[in-house]
Design a protein around this motif. Structure first.
Motif, PDB file in Angstrom:
ATOM      1  N   THR A  25      -4.468   0.122  -7.561  1.00  9.07           N
ATOM      2  CA  THR A  25      -5.915   0.327  -7.436  1.00  9.07           C
ATOM      3  C   THR A  25      -6.177   1.116  -6.156  1.00  9.07           C
ATOM      4  OG1 THR A  25      -6.127  -1.811  -6.342  1.00  9.07           O
ATOM      5  CG2 THR A  25      -6.588  -1.758  -8.692  1.00  9.07           C
ATOM      6  N   ALA A  26      -7.178   1.981  -6.222  1.00  6.07           N
ATOM      7  CA  ALA A  26      -7.475   2.838  -5.062  1.00  6.07           C
ATOM      8  C   ALA A  26      -8.120   2.022  -3.943  1.00  6.07           C
ATOM      9  CB  ALA A  26      -8.416   3.966  -5.488  1.00  6.07           C
ATOM     10  N   ARG A  27      -7.581   2.167  -2.735  1.00  5.14           N
ATOM     11  CA  ARG A  27      -8.228   1.592  -1.542  1.00  5.14           C
ATOM     12  C   ARG A  27      -9.084   2.655  -0.873  1.00  5.14           C
ATOM     13  NH1 ARG A  27      -4.124  -1.731   2.192  1.00  5.14           N
ATOM     14  NH2 ARG A  27      -6.103  -2.062   3.225  1.00  5.14           N
ATOM     15  N   TRP A  28      -8.600   3.894  -0.905  1.00  2.61           N
ATOM     16  CA  TRP A  28      -9.310   5.000  -0.273  1.00  2.61           C
ATOM     17  C   TRP A  28      -8.740   6.321  -0.797  1.00  2.61           C
ATOM     18  CZ3 TRP A  28      -7.385   8.979   2.878  1.00  2.61           C
ATOM     19  CH2 TRP A  28      -8.371   9.779   3.493  1.00  2.61           C
ATOM     20  N   ALA A  40      -4.833   6.127  -0.425  1.00  3.62           N
ATOM     21  CA  ALA A  40      -4.091   4.878  -0.232  1.00  3.62           C
ATOM     22  C   ALA A  40      -4.346   4.022  -1.464  1.00  3.62           C
ATOM     23  CB  ALA A  40      -4.556   4.169   1.033  1.00  3.62           C
ATOM     24  N   HIS A  41      -3.277   3.660  -2.156  1.00  6.58           N
ATOM     25  CA  HIS A  41      -3.390   2.839  -3.360  1.00  6.58           C
ATOM     26  C   HIS A  41      -2.620   1.533  -3.152  1.00  6.58           C
ATOM     27  CE1 HIS A  41      -5.156   6.246  -5.471  1.00  6.58           C
ATOM     28  NE2 HIS A  41      -5.392   5.435  -6.491  1.00  6.58           N
ATOM     29  N   ARG A  42      -3.209   0.454  -3.646  1.00  2.92           N
ATOM     30  CA  ARG A  42      -2.613  -0.878  -3.497  1.00  2.92           C
ATOM     31  C   ARG A  42      -1.942  -1.276  -4.802  1.00  2.92           C
ATOM     32  NH1 ARG A  42      -3.951  -6.256  -4.282  1.00  2.92           N
ATOM     33  NH2 ARG A  42      -3.238  -7.661  -2.631  1.00  2.92           N
ATOM     34  N   CYS A  49      -4.790  10.047  -9.136  1.00  7.77           N
ATOM     35  CA  CYS A  49      -5.425   8.717  -9.100  1.00  7.77           C
ATOM     36  C   CYS A  49      -5.272   8.022 -10.453  1.00  7.77           C
ATOM     37  CB  CYS A  49      -6.897   8.847  -8.716  1.00  7.77           C
ATOM     38  SG  CYS A  49      -7.137   9.315  -6.989  1.00  7.77           S
ATOM     39  N   GLU A  76      -3.349   4.467 -11.290  1.00 11.73           N
ATOM     40  CA  GLU A  76      -3.984   3.327 -11.982  1.00 11.73           C
ATOM     41  C   GLU A  76      -3.180   2.936 -13.216  1.00 11.73           C
ATOM     42  OE1 GLU A  76      -8.199   3.369 -12.074  1.00 11.73           O
ATOM     43  OE2 GLU A  76      -8.243   3.847  -9.939  1.00 11.73           O
ATOM     44  N   THR A 135       0.844  -1.192   0.000  1.00  7.51           N
ATOM     45  CA  THR A 135       0.000   0.000   0.000  1.00  7.51           C
ATOM     46  C   THR A 135       0.880   1.243   0.000  1.00  7.51           C
ATOM     47  OG1 THR A 135      -1.810  -1.079   1.178  1.00  7.51           O
ATOM     48  CG2 THR A 135      -1.731   1.316   1.306  1.00  7.51           C
TER      49      THR A 135
END
Ligand SMILES: C[S@@+](CC[C@H](N)C(=O)[O-])C[C@H]1O[C@@H](n2cnc3c(N)ncnc32)[C@H](O)[C@@H]1O
Length: 123
Positions: A87-90, A102-104, A78, A82, A61
């Motif tokens: 991928t966006a977590r929040w 927070a991106h995973r 964002c 991508e 993350t």
């Protein structure tokens, strides 16, 4: 750090833009890109995000920050995450008065180039 019960933490004081300073610390499960994106050019933000896979273990993350002053760059940030395999977590609400996310990272582990300059603070 130890006085605060934080064993196993190593602090390095150095140039955060120089990938050489991350040797031995990557790939990491948690990457903090905080206090950076509000101080560098849009091009440097995009380049830094494109380089973040090199910091990440699979499933890592990345937590990042950016102000929401116009023009609000958070949607572009964002999109750049991508495009780089995240991928966006929040992501904070535009009305929150701040920008954070927070991106995973779900892509493969890639090697961080050892001697690359990712950004320069210009404000
Ligand atoms: C906006 S503040 C953020 C402080 C903190 N990271 C936070 O989120 O609250 C940016 C800080 O980064 C420092 N800085 C600027 N360029 C840097 C670099 N290349 N490497 C490490 N720190 C840098 C500045 O001196 C300043 O203290």
């Amino acid at each position: 750090m130890r006085d605060h019960g934080l064993d196993g933490i190593e602090v390095l004081t150095g140039d955060a833009a120089d990938t050489a300073n991350y040797a031995g610390a990557v790939p990491a499960d948690l990457v903090l890109a905080c206090g950076i994106f509000g101080n560098i050019s849009d091009g440097d933000i995009q380049r830094t995000i494109a380089g973040l896979p090199g910091f990440c273990a699979s499933g890592a993350t990345v937590v990042w920050t950016r102000h929401r002053e116009p023009p609000d760059l958070v949607p572009a940030i964002c999109a750049w995450f991508e495009a780089s395999g995240f991928t966006a977590r929040w992501v904070s609400d535009p009305r929150a008065g701040y920008g954070a996310g927070a991106h995973r990272y779900a892509g493969p582990v890639v090697e961080l180039p050892p001697d690359e300059r990712l950004f320069t603070f210009d404000r």
